[in-house]
Motif scaffolding. Structure first.
Motif, mmCIF file in Angstrom:
data_model
loop_
_atom_site.group_PDB
_atom_site.id
_atom_site.type_symbol
_atom_site.label_atom_id
_atom_site.label_comp_id
_atom_site.label_asym_id
_atom_site.label_seq_id
_atom_site.Cartn_x
_atom_site.Cartn_y
_atom_site.Cartn_z
ATOM 1 N N ALA A 1 26.094 2.645 -20.377
ATOM 2 C CA ALA A 1 26.442 3.419 -19.206
ATOM 3 C C ALA A 1 25.913 5.023 -19.792
ATOM 4 O O ALA A 1 26.090 5.494 -20.612
ATOM 5 C CB ALA A 1 27.717 3.610 -18.996
ATOM 6 N N VAL A 2 24.825 5.483 -18.857
ATOM 7 C CA VAL A 2 24.117 6.635 -19.179
ATOM 8 C C VAL A 2 24.267 7.737 -18.053
ATOM 9 O O VAL A 2 23.772 7.471 -17.028
ATOM 10 C CB VAL A 2 22.723 6.429 -19.717
ATOM 11 N N SER A 3 24.913 8.716 -18.525
ATOM 12 C CA SER A 3 25.004 9.734 -17.226
ATOM 13 C C SER A 3 23.863 10.841 -17.411
ATOM 14 O O SER A 3 23.770 11.525 -16.302
ATOM 15 C CB SER A 3 26.399 10.777 -17.582
ATOM 16 N N GLY A 4 23.203 10.867 -18.627
ATOM 17 C CA GLY A 4 22.306 11.668 -18.838
ATOM 18 C C GLY A 4 22.620 13.081 -19.715
ATOM 19 O O GLY A 4 21.833 13.720 -20.152
ATOM 20 N N GLY A 5 24.108 13.040 -19.805
ATOM 21 C CA GLY A 5 24.560 14.255 -20.839
ATOM 22 C C GLY A 5 24.112 13.742 -22.176
ATOM 23 O O GLY A 5 23.712 12.584 -22.477
ATOM 24 N N PRO A 6 24.659 14.472 -23.365
ATOM 25 C CA PRO A 6 24.167 14.553 -24.546
ATOM 26 C C PRO A 6 24.581 13.373 -25.222
ATOM 27 O O PRO A 6 24.105 12.353 -25.845
ATOM 28 C CB PRO A 6 24.741 15.831 -25.254
ATOM 29 N N ASP A 7 25.880 12.953 -25.085
ATOM 30 C CA ASP A 7 26.607 11.844 -25.438
ATOM 31 C C ASP A 7 25.958 10.387 -25.000
ATOM 32 O O ASP A 7 25.503 9.547 -26.074
ATOM 33 C CB ASP A 7 28.156 11.539 -25.210
ATOM 34 N N SER A 8 25.690 10.193 -23.716
ATOM 35 C CA SER A 8 25.235 8.948 -23.349
ATOM 36 C C SER A 8 23.674 8.730 -23.753
ATOM 37 O O SER A 8 23.344 7.779 -24.140
ATOM 38 C CB SER A 8 25.389 8.811 -22.087
ATOM 39 N N VAL A 9 22.939 9.884 -23.944
ATOM 40 C CA VAL A 9 21.487 10.015 -24.214
ATOM 41 C C VAL A 9 21.481 9.495 -25.642
ATOM 42 O O VAL A 9 20.490 8.729 -26.062
ATOM 43 C CB VAL A 9 21.149 11.324 -23.813
ATOM 44 N N ALA A 10 22.221 10.092 -26.442
ATOM 45 C CA ALA A 10 22.293 9.777 -27.912
ATOM 46 C C ALA A 10 22.649 8.206 -28.106
ATOM 47 O O ALA A 10 22.008 7.660 -28.827
ATOM 48 C CB ALA A 10 23.346 10.700 -28.660
ATOM 49 N N LEU A 11 23.932 7.787 -27.107
ATOM 50 C CA LEU A 11 24.139 6.307 -27.291
ATOM 51 C C LEU A 11 22.877 5.665 -27.086
ATOM 52 O O LEU A 11 22.535 4.609 -28.025
ATOM 53 C CB LEU A 11 25.267 6.265 -26.375
ATOM 54 N N LEU A 12 22.242 6.055 -26.131
ATOM 55 C CA LEU A 12 20.954 5.145 -25.417
ATOM 56 C C LEU A 12 19.991 4.846 -26.647
ATOM 57 O O LEU A 12 19.214 3.934 -27.052
ATOM 58 C CB LEU A 12 20.516 5.400 -24.648
ATOM 59 N N HIS A 13 19.710 6.130 -27.237
ATOM 60 C CA HIS A 13 18.691 6.165 -28.300
ATOM 61 C C HIS A 13 19.098 5.422 -29.709
ATOM 62 O O HIS A 13 18.109 4.717 -30.122
ATOM 63 C CB HIS A 13 18.308 7.564 -28.649
ATOM 64 N N TRP A 14 20.216 5.548 -30.050
ATOM 65 C CA TRP A 14 20.786 4.727 -31.076
ATOM 66 C C TRP A 14 20.831 3.405 -30.922
ATOM 67 O O TRP A 14 20.422 2.498 -31.710
ATOM 68 C CB TRP A 14 22.126 5.149 -31.319
ATOM 69 N N LEU A 15 21.074 2.699 -29.680
ATOM 70 C CA LEU A 15 21.158 1.395 -29.266
ATOM 71 C C LEU A 15 19.593 0.955 -29.337
ATOM 72 O O LEU A 15 19.380 -0.164 -29.827
ATOM 73 C CB LEU A 15 21.919 1.193 -27.886
ATOM 74 N N CYS A 16 18.774 1.773 -28.974
ATOM 75 C CA CYS A 16 17.491 1.449 -29.191
ATOM 76 C C CYS A 16 16.793 1.186 -30.416
ATOM 77 O O CYS A 16 16.115 0.239 -30.656
ATOM 78 C CB CYS A 16 16.378 2.384 -28.350
ATOM 79 N N ASP A 17 17.407 2.307 -31.341
ATOM 80 C CA ASP A 17 17.089 2.269 -32.653
ATOM 81 C C ASP A 17 17.636 0.864 -33.333
ATOM 82 O O ASP A 17 16.723 0.425 -34.332
ATOM 83 C CB ASP A 17 17.552 3.272 -33.482
ATOM 84 N N LEU A 18 18.521 0.332 -32.733
ATOM 85 C CA LEU A 18 19.270 -0.933 -33.481
ATOM 86 C C LEU A 18 18.959 -2.219 -32.716
ATOM 87 O O LEU A 18 19.187 -3.297 -33.149
ATOM 88 C CB LEU A 18 20.714 -0.945 -33.299
ATOM 89 N N ARG A 19 17.852 -2.172 -31.740
ATOM 90 C CA ARG A 19 17.537 -3.259 -30.881
ATOM 91 C C ARG A 19 16.876 -4.310 -31.809
ATOM 92 O O ARG A 19 17.108 -5.590 -31.729
ATOM 93 C CB ARG A 19 16.740 -2.633 -29.794
ATOM 94 N N GLY A 20 15.984 -3.744 -32.853
ATOM 95 C CA GLY A 20 15.123 -4.939 -33.675
ATOM 96 C C GLY A 20 16.112 -5.395 -34.640
ATOM 97 O O GLY A 20 16.125 -6.856 -34.602
ATOM 98 N N GLU A 21 17.002 -4.806 -35.305
ATOM 99 C CA GLU A 21 17.787 -5.092 -36.250
ATOM 100 C C GLU A 21 19.187 -6.271 -35.691
ATOM 101 O O GLU A 21 19.300 -7.174 -36.347
ATOM 102 C CB GLU A 21 18.721 -4.111 -37.158
#
Length: 201
Positions: free
Chosen positions: A9-29
């Motif tokens: 769930a991404v609003s575009g604010g700092p919290d959800s943008v960070a969440l999305l990038h962190w999830l992307c970083d964990l995607r492979g693992e």
């Protein structure tokens, strides 16, 4: 969990943008399948439409499936003749997330609640009056049934950032030169949560 199919769930604010990038970083693992959802509430006019365009572009840049819905929460409240705008917006968000999760076969919905949100929530419930459940705060994982939904419409909501402070999160974003949007309504102390954050805490 490895192999999870997650809707961020991404609003575009700092919290959800960070969440999305962190999830992307964990995607492979974790062999994650990620998709992105954004609900435009029809509250802040052009500024909110710019948020939607920002999240659309972010999902496209990251190569993730994207789901957008526009509603008018003020019109929904007017039709009901009552209701708290923030509570109605939250109901519409979860209803939308459940629709997307069901149609796309997604297991979990990730939201970007942080340690700061946890502190604000516990304090808010304490001031209003709460029992043991309320004082327990925001759960890191919770099965939620959207308003008006059947029991099989339940979605599992996860909050991976619940032990991350806002300061840590902003440091991560700034250090990686990741841009985000600011919702100016979060700066209005007329709302109880904003007053707690901006004045009391």
């Amino acid at each position: 969990t490895p192999g999870d199919r997650v809707l961020a769930a991404v609003s575009g604010g700092p919290d959800s943008v960070a969440l999305l990038h962190w999830l992307c970083d964990l995607r492979g693992e974790f062999q994650l399948h990620l998709e992105v959802a954004h609900l435009q509430h029809g509250i802040r006019g052009e500024e909110a439409r710019q948020d939607a365009r920002f999240v659309t572009a972010l999902a496209d840049k990251l190569g993730l499936p994207f789901h957008l819905k526009e509603v008018s929460v003020p019109e929904i409240r007017a039709a009901l003749g009552k209701g708290n705008l923030e509570a109605l917006a939250r109901q519409e968000r979860y209803r939308f997330f459940a629709e997307v999760a069901r149609s796309r076969g997604l297991h979990k919905v990730a939201t970007a609640h942080t340690l700061d949100d946890q502190a604000e929530t516990v304090l808010m419930w304490f001031l209003r009056g709460a029992g043991m459940k309320g004082l327990g705060g925001v759960a890191p994982r919770l099965d939620v049934c959207p308003p008006g939904g059947a029991s099989d419409d339940k979605i599992t909501v996860i909050r991976p950032l619940l032990e991350i402070s806002k300061v840590e999160l902003l440091h991560y974003l700034d250090g990686n030169q990741i841009s985000y949007r600011i919702d100016r309504s979060n700066l209005d102390p007329a709302y109880l949560r904003n007053w707690l954050r901006l004045e009391l805490l």
